[in-house]
Motif scaffolding. Structure first.
Motif, mmCIF file in Angstrom:
data_model
loop_
_atom_site.group_PDB
_atom_site.id
_atom_site.type_symbol
_atom_site.label_atom_id
_atom_site.label_comp_id
_atom_site.label_asym_id
_atom_site.label_seq_id
_atom_site.Cartn_x
_atom_site.Cartn_y
_atom_site.Cartn_z
ATOM 1 N N GLN A 47 23.900 32.027 2.706
ATOM 2 C CA GLN A 47 23.889 31.128 1.552
ATOM 3 C C GLN A 47 22.787 31.567 0.596
ATOM 4 O O GLN A 47 21.688 31.913 1.019
ATOM 5 C CB GLN A 47 23.645 29.685 1.989
ATOM 6 N N VAL A 49 20.836 30.296 -2.962
ATOM 7 C CA VAL A 49 20.579 29.283 -3.976
ATOM 8 C C VAL A 49 19.665 29.918 -5.024
ATOM 9 O O VAL A 49 18.659 30.536 -4.671
ATOM 10 C CB VAL A 49 19.912 28.028 -3.382
ATOM 11 N N GLU A 65 24.364 27.149 -6.324
ATOM 12 C CA GLU A 65 24.226 26.595 -4.982
ATOM 13 C C GLU A 65 25.605 26.253 -4.438
ATOM 14 O O GLU A 65 26.574 26.079 -5.185
ATOM 15 C CB GLU A 65 23.329 25.356 -4.976
ATOM 16 N N ASP A 66 25.700 26.150 -3.138
ATOM 17 C CA ASP A 66 26.949 25.796 -2.479
ATOM 18 C C ASP A 66 27.233 24.305 -2.691
ATOM 19 O O ASP A 66 26.303 23.494 -2.825
ATOM 20 C CB ASP A 66 26.840 26.103 -0.982
ATOM 21 N N SER A 68 28.007 22.089 -0.675
ATOM 22 C CA SER A 68 27.385 21.272 0.369
ATOM 23 C C SER A 68 25.953 20.903 0.010
ATOM 24 O O SER A 68 25.463 19.830 0.377
ATOM 25 C CB SER A 68 27.411 22.021 1.706
ATOM 26 N N VAL A 88 29.603 29.589 -7.371
ATOM 27 C CA VAL A 88 29.281 29.304 -5.980
ATOM 28 C C VAL A 88 29.835 30.408 -5.102
ATOM 29 O O VAL A 88 30.990 30.807 -5.254
ATOM 30 C CB VAL A 88 29.859 27.940 -5.530
ATOM 31 N N ILE A 89 29.030 30.933 -4.236
ATOM 32 C CA ILE A 89 29.503 31.898 -3.243
ATOM 33 C C ILE A 89 30.053 31.098 -2.075
ATOM 34 O O ILE A 89 29.306 30.389 -1.400
ATOM 35 C CB ILE A 89 28.358 32.812 -2.776
ATOM 36 N N THR A 90 31.353 31.187 -1.837
ATOM 37 C CA THR A 90 31.962 30.346 -0.812
ATOM 38 C C THR A 90 32.460 31.177 0.367
ATOM 39 O O THR A 90 31.758 31.351 1.348
ATOM 40 C CB THR A 90 33.116 29.532 -1.416
ATOM 41 N N ASP A 91 33.671 31.724 0.230
ATOM 42 C CA ASP A 91 34.276 32.425 1.360
ATOM 43 C C ASP A 91 33.610 33.773 1.642
ATOM 44 O O ASP A 91 33.602 34.232 2.774
ATOM 45 C CB ASP A 91 35.769 32.649 1.108
ATOM 46 N N LYS A 93 30.706 36.666 2.027
ATOM 47 C CA LYS A 93 29.351 36.732 2.554
ATOM 48 C C LYS A 93 28.631 37.926 1.937
ATOM 49 O O LYS A 93 29.250 38.909 1.567
ATOM 50 C CB LYS A 93 29.374 36.886 4.080
#
Length: 336
Positions: A47, A49, A65-66, A68, A88-91, A93
């Protein structure tokens, strides 16, 4: 097999099998909060931020930020922010490729995805909890050769232009002379075993070899065109102008050299997401002090007696004064 040889094979494999990239967790060395001149960057379990220091650093904007994080810590909504984070960086990595093998220093390449189409690769080196964007890595198989990288603009909130060139260095061990080598982006297939030969009258019958290809930011760079192998007509660079004439520092093993311009520095006493949120809240609760007055304050004598004398008999002025008295107390009534 040497570490450098293993690294070349790893990079070559990444290029060939890009559809099945091996993603790893964020290295322990990067875990925590990093601070720069204009931003904070937080790494934790794949993750990222990013908090920007906007309005000359007076306001901290949690721009990346994610979801969540936004659910757990409500984002402020004002003219300095957007309703949602910029991206947002989600799926996906981050992709980490380590070029170091030390507890205090390593080189990495971070993959960032912007939306569905834009991707950026950010090479950077870490030495003693400091992050550098412009660095070189020594090559044990080619003594005197320091391989460069596609220098990034940093860990940004938007995509960036890819570098067309990168610069490497060759140092003559006998004379200490330094030579700057240009590598340019190429569509060649990356081959970690190919070498280029430095051929110059200065070296007489001695030939030195360097890497023909450098794989950086997911691009192949070469120092000679096509199938050629010879690098000719090198220009010697004065030692005081080496590495672009800037101060450099080395890691303990002298395998990484970086321009001494710190991009981000790791915070030693604050490491968690809670710590980052507290930094943001503390800074954003501050009020910027009022600016200094243009003129120094001083006691003024308005000479109300003269003002009353000049206004006497003027019906228009008297109407205005009555309207002022109806609105509120005048400075005259307060003795000011």
């Amino acid at each position: 097999m040497s570490f450098r040889k293993s690294l070349k094979i790893l990079l070559f494999s990444v290029l060939l099998f890009s559809q099945s990239l091996l993603f790893a967790d964020v290295p322990d060395q990067l875990y925590g909060i990093w601070e720069g001149k204009d931003r904070y960057v937080f790494f934790e379990e794949n993750q990222i931020v990013i908090v920007l220091k906007t309005y000359y650093g007076w306001y901290l904007d949690r721009v990346v930020e994610d979801p969540s994080v936004s659910e757990k810590y409500k984002r402020d909504r004002n003219t300095a922010t957007t309703k949602k984070s910029v991206y947002v960086i989600t799926d996906s990595k981050p992709l980490w490729i380590s070029e170091g093998n030390s507890d205090d220093s390593s080189a990495y390449e971070l993959k960032l995805e912007y939306g569905k189409h834009d991707v950026a690769y950010v090479p950077f080196a870490v030495i003693n909890d400091q992050m550098f964007l412009k660095f070189w890595i020594s090559d044990a198989e080619h003594p005197g050769f320091w391989a460069g990288n596609a220098v990034s603009e940093g860990i940004l909130v938007s995509n960036q232009v890819e570098n067309e060139n990168l610069w490497s260095w060759f140092i003559d061990s006998e004379t200490g002379d330094m030579y700057k080598l240009r590598y340019w982006k190429s569509k060649m297939d990356f081959d970690p075993d190919l070498e280029a030969i430095i051929k110059s009258e200065r070296f007489e019958d001695t030939e030195y070899t360097v890497q023909k290809h450098i794989f950086s930011a997911q691009n192949v760079y070469t120092c000679v065109p096509g199938r050629r192998v010879y690098i000719r007509n090198l220009d010697k660079t004065p030692v005081d102008q080496a590495f672009d004439g800037k101060d450099v520092l080395y890691n303990e093993e002298t395998t990484i050299c970086a321009v001494n311009d710190v991009y981000l520095k790791k915070l030693a006493d604050k490491k968690t997401l809670d710590d980052l949120i507290e930094i943001v809240r503390t800074q954003n609760s501050k009020r910027k002090p009022d600016p200094e007055p243009l003129f120094p304050p001083e006691e003024l004598d308005y000479h109300w007696d003269l003002i009353d004398y000049l206004e006497s008999g003027n019906q228009i002025i008297q109407v205005i004064r009555q309207r002022q008295r109806d609105f509120g107390v005048r400075g005259k009534d307060l003795g000011r």
